[in-house]
Design a protein around this motif. Structure first.
Motif, PDB file in Angstrom:
ATOM      1  N   GLU A 129       0.851  -1.179   0.000  1.00 22.33           N
ATOM      2  CA  GLU A 129       0.000   0.000   0.000  1.00 22.33           C
ATOM      3  C   GLU A 129       0.887   1.229   0.000  1.00 22.33           C
ATOM      4  N   LEU A 130       0.703   2.081  -0.988  1.00 18.14           N
ATOM      5  CA  LEU A 130       1.424   3.342  -1.072  1.00 18.14           C
ATOM      6  C   LEU A 130       0.440   4.469  -0.793  1.00 18.14           C
ATOM      7  N   ARG A 131       0.847   5.371   0.090  1.00 15.19           N
ATOM      8  CA  ARG A 131      -0.068   6.403   0.549  1.00 15.19           C
ATOM      9  C   ARG A 131       0.026   7.673  -0.293  1.00 15.19           C
ATOM     10  N   LYS A 154      -1.432  -3.904 -14.417  1.00 11.56           N
ATOM     11  CA  LYS A 154      -0.430  -4.646 -13.636  1.00 11.56           C
ATOM     12  C   LYS A 154      -0.963  -5.085 -12.279  1.00 11.56           C
ATOM     13  N   GLY A 155      -2.272  -5.222 -12.142  1.00 15.02           N
ATOM     14  CA  GLY A 155      -2.844  -5.713 -10.901  1.00 15.02           C
ATOM     15  C   GLY A 155      -2.978  -4.682  -9.791  1.00 15.02           C
ATOM     16  N   PHE A 156      -2.765  -3.415 -10.085  1.00 17.56           N
ATOM     17  CA  PHE A 156      -2.888  -2.358  -9.084  1.00 17.56           C
ATOM     18  C   PHE A 156      -4.325  -1.864  -8.972  1.00 17.56           C
ATOM     19  N   GLU A 157      -4.654  -1.379  -7.785  1.00 14.54           N
ATOM     20  CA  GLU A 157      -5.930  -0.723  -7.547  1.00 14.54           C
ATOM     21  C   GLU A 157      -5.704   0.444  -6.597  1.00 14.54           C
ATOM     22  N   ALA A 158      -6.645   1.359  -6.579  1.00  8.38           N
ATOM     23  CA  ALA A 158      -6.548   2.495  -5.664  1.00  8.38           C
ATOM     24  C   ALA A 158      -7.951   2.842  -5.187  1.00  8.38           C
ATOM     25  N   GLU A 159      -8.010   3.388  -3.989  1.00  5.65           N
ATOM     26  CA  GLU A 159      -9.291   3.751  -3.402  1.00  5.65           C
ATOM     27  C   GLU A 159      -9.315   5.214  -3.051  1.00  5.65           C
ATOM     28  N   PHE A 160     -10.317   5.919  -3.552  1.00  7.25           N
ATOM     29  CA  PHE A 160     -10.520   7.331  -3.246  1.00  7.25           C
ATOM     30  C   PHE A 160     -11.356   7.440  -1.979  1.00  7.25           C
ATOM     31  N   GLN A 170     -10.874  11.447   3.916  1.00  8.79           N
ATOM     32  CA  GLN A 170      -9.472  11.455   4.321  1.00  8.79           C
ATOM     33  C   GLN A 170      -8.580  12.157   3.298  1.00  8.79           C
ATOM     34  N   SER A 171      -9.175  12.659   2.238  1.00 12.17           N
ATOM     35  CA  SER A 171      -8.404  13.279   1.142  1.00 12.17           C
ATOM     36  C   SER A 171      -7.258  12.357   0.720  1.00 12.17           C
ATOM     37  N   SER A 172      -7.593  11.095   0.549  1.00  8.73           N
ATOM     38  CA  SER A 172      -6.550  10.130   0.218  1.00  8.73           C
ATOM     39  C   SER A 172      -6.892   9.351  -1.045  1.00  8.73           C
ATOM     40  N   PHE A 173      -5.854   8.830  -1.643  1.00 11.01           N
ATOM     41  CA  PHE A 173      -5.991   8.017  -2.854  1.00 11.01           C
ATOM     42  C   PHE A 173      -4.833   7.029  -2.828  1.00 11.01           C
ATOM     43  N   ASN A 174      -4.953   6.034  -1.961  1.00 15.90           N
ATOM     44  CA  ASN A 174      -3.863   5.089  -1.741  1.00 15.90           C
ATOM     45  C   ASN A 174      -3.846   3.991  -2.796  1.00 15.90           C
ATOM     46  N   LEU A 175      -2.655   3.609  -3.180  1.00 18.44           N
ATOM     47  CA  LEU A 175      -2.443   2.581  -4.198  1.00 18.44           C
ATOM     48  C   LEU A 175      -2.169   1.252  -3.504  1.00 18.44           C
ATOM     49  N   ARG A 176      -2.750   0.185  -4.025  1.00 16.13           N
ATOM     50  CA  ARG A 176      -2.567  -1.128  -3.403  1.00 16.13           C
ATOM     51  C   ARG A 176      -2.307  -2.190  -4.462  1.00 16.13           C
ATOM     52  N   LYS A 177      -1.626  -3.245  -3.980  1.00 18.79           N
ATOM     53  CA  LYS A 177      -1.465  -4.434  -4.809  1.00 18.79           C
ATOM     54  C   LYS A 177      -1.399  -5.624  -3.872  1.00 18.79           C
ATOM     55  N   PRO A 178      -2.163  -6.669  -4.124  1.00 22.38           N
ATOM     56  CA  PRO A 178      -2.229  -7.798  -3.183  1.00 22.38           C
ATOM     57  C   PRO A 178      -0.933  -8.588  -3.089  1.00 22.38           C
ATOM     58  N   SER A 179      -0.212  -8.706  -4.205  1.00 24.69           N
ATOM     59  CA  SER A 179       0.992  -9.533  -4.217  1.00 24.69           C
ATOM     60  C   SER A 179       2.010  -8.894  -5.149  1.00 24.69           C
ATOM     61  N   VAL A 180       3.098  -8.427  -4.569  1.00 19.98           N
ATOM     62  CA  VAL A 180       4.089  -7.671  -5.333  1.00 19.98           C
ATOM     63  C   VAL A 180       5.040  -8.605  -6.065  1.00 19.98           C
ATOM     64  N   HIS A 181       5.398  -8.215  -7.275  1.00 17.67           N
ATOM     65  CA  HIS A 181       6.359  -8.952  -8.095  1.00 17.67           C
ATOM     66  C   HIS A 181       7.655  -8.166  -8.159  1.00 17.67           C
ATOM     67  N   TYR A 233       6.945   5.463  -7.733  1.00 18.74           N
ATOM     68  CA  TYR A 233       5.514   5.646  -7.937  1.00 18.74           C
ATOM     69  C   TYR A 233       5.123   7.076  -7.564  1.00 18.74           C
ATOM     70  N   PHE A 234       4.353   7.689  -8.445  1.00 20.40           N
ATOM     71  CA  PHE A 234       3.936   9.072  -8.240  1.00 20.40           C
ATOM     72  C   PHE A 234       2.419   9.175  -8.244  1.00 20.40           C
ATOM     73  N   CYS A 235       1.922   9.846  -7.250  1.00 17.89           N
ATOM     74  CA  CYS A 235       0.513  10.223  -7.198  1.00 17.89           C
ATOM     75  C   CYS A 235       0.391  11.635  -7.779  1.00 17.89           C
ATOM     76  N   ALA A 236      -0.688  11.899  -8.491  1.00 16.61           N
ATOM     77  CA  ALA A 236      -0.849  13.220  -9.098  1.00 16.61           C
ATOM     78  C   ALA A 236      -2.306  13.645  -9.047  1.00 16.61           C
ATOM     79  N   VAL A 237      -2.502  14.939  -8.971  1.00 15.81           N
ATOM     80  CA  VAL A 237      -3.857  15.500  -8.957  1.00 15.81           C
ATOM     81  C   VAL A 237      -3.978  16.512 -10.075  1.00 15.81           C
TER      82      VAL A 237
END
Lengths: 115, 115
Positions: free
Chosen positions: A20-22, A61-67, A71-82, A89-93
Motif C-alpha cells: 500500500e502506497l499512501r 499490472k494488478g494495481f488498484e486504488a481507493e478514493f 481522508q483526502s486520500s488516494f492510496n495505491l494497493r497491490k495484493p501480491s508484489v512482483h 511511484y507518483f501520485c498526481a492530482v
C-alpha cells in the motif's frame, strides 16, 4: 492551489507481500486523481485514474486504488508484489478550470522488492 | 507504434548559454505537455499546448523559458541564459486530446546539466 503528499519516500517489501502506497491531496473540489509509475530508463506510465463514480478503481499490472474523500486520500494497493514492480511511484492530482491541464505530482515513493 | 521522442537525451551546457530541447509527440496527438523533474522530486508542470497554441503556460518559471509548437506536432522548449538551477530532466508528454481522460504518454526525457 492543489498539492499532493506522499509520506513514504522509500518502501521495501518482500516479493509476494501486499503493498500500500499512501497519497494525500489538497484541493477544494473533487479532483482528478492519478497514479504513475517510473521505471529506470523508462518514461512515466499511467497505472490508473479516478474521476468520479466507484471509489475503488482498477488499473494495469494488478494495481488498484481507493478514493476516500473524508481522508483526502488516494492510496495505491497491490495484493501480491512482483520483483518487476520495483520502481518509483507518483501520485498526481489534476485541477479543473477552462483550459487548465496541469498535473501536480507528489515527490514519489521508491519501491524496493526483496526476493 | 512509436512513442514520444525527446532529443537530445542528455545535454550539458555552460551557465549563461542558450539551449533548445525537442519533443516529437505521438502522431495525431493534439495535446502536448512539458514537465520538469528535479532530482528526488516529482515532475513539475511547465506548459500545455493544444494544437499550435499554448493553452496553459502557468508553469513556466520565468521569461527565460519559452516553448513553441508551430505546426501542431513537434515542440521545442527554449531556455535562455541558463542557470545551474535549471539542471533537471525535462519531460515531454502527449495525449490524443486535451481532456483529463486522455492518458498522457511520456517520453524518456532530456537530462539537462548546467555547469
Amino acid at each position: 492551489a492543489q498539492s499532493v503528499t506522499q509520506p513514504d519516500i522509500h518502501i521495501t517489501v518482500s516479493e509476494g507481500a501486499s503493498l500500500e502506497l499512501r497519497c494525500n491531496y489538497s484541493y477544494g473540489a473533487t479532483p482528478y486523481l492519478f497514479w504513475y509509475v517510473q521505471s529506470p530508463g523508462q518514461g512515466l506510465q499511467l497505472l490508473l485514474k479516478y474521476f468520479s463514480g466507484d471509489t475503488l478503481v482498477q488499473g494495469i499490472k494488478g494495481f488498484e486504488a481507493e478514493f476516500k474523500r473524508s481522508q483526502s486520500s488516494f492510496n495505491l494497493r497491490k495484493p501480491s508484489v512482483h520483483w518487476s514492480d520495483a520502481a518509483e511511484y507518483f501520485c498526481a492530482v489534476g485541477a479543473g478550470g477552462t483550459g487548465r491541464r496541469a498535473l501536480t505530482f507528489g515527490s514519489g515513493t521508491r519501491l524496493q522488492v526483496q526476493p | 507504434g512509436a512513442g514520444v521522442s525527446q532529443t537530445p537525451s542528455n545535454k550539458v551546457t555552460e551557465k549563461g548559454k542558450y539551449v533548445e530541447l525537442r519533443c516529437d509527440p505521438i502522431s495525431g496527438h493534439t495535446a502536448l505537455y512539458w514537465y520538469r523533474q528535479s532530482l528526488g522530486q516529482g515532475p513539475e508542470f511547465l506548459i500545455y499546448f493544444q494544437g499550435t497554441g499554448a493553452a496553459d503556460d502557468s508553469g513556466l518559471p520565468n521569461d527565460r523559458f519559452f516553448a513553441v509548437r508551430p505546426e501542431g506536432s513537434v515542440s521545442t522548449l527554449k531556455i535562455q541564459r541558463t542557470e545551474r538551477g535549471d539542471s533537471a530532466v525535462y519531460l515531454c508528454a502527449s495525449s490524443s486530446q486535451g481532456q483529463w481522460n486522455s492518458p498522457l504518454h511520456f517520453g524518456n526525457g532530456t537530462r539537462l546539466t548546467v555547469t
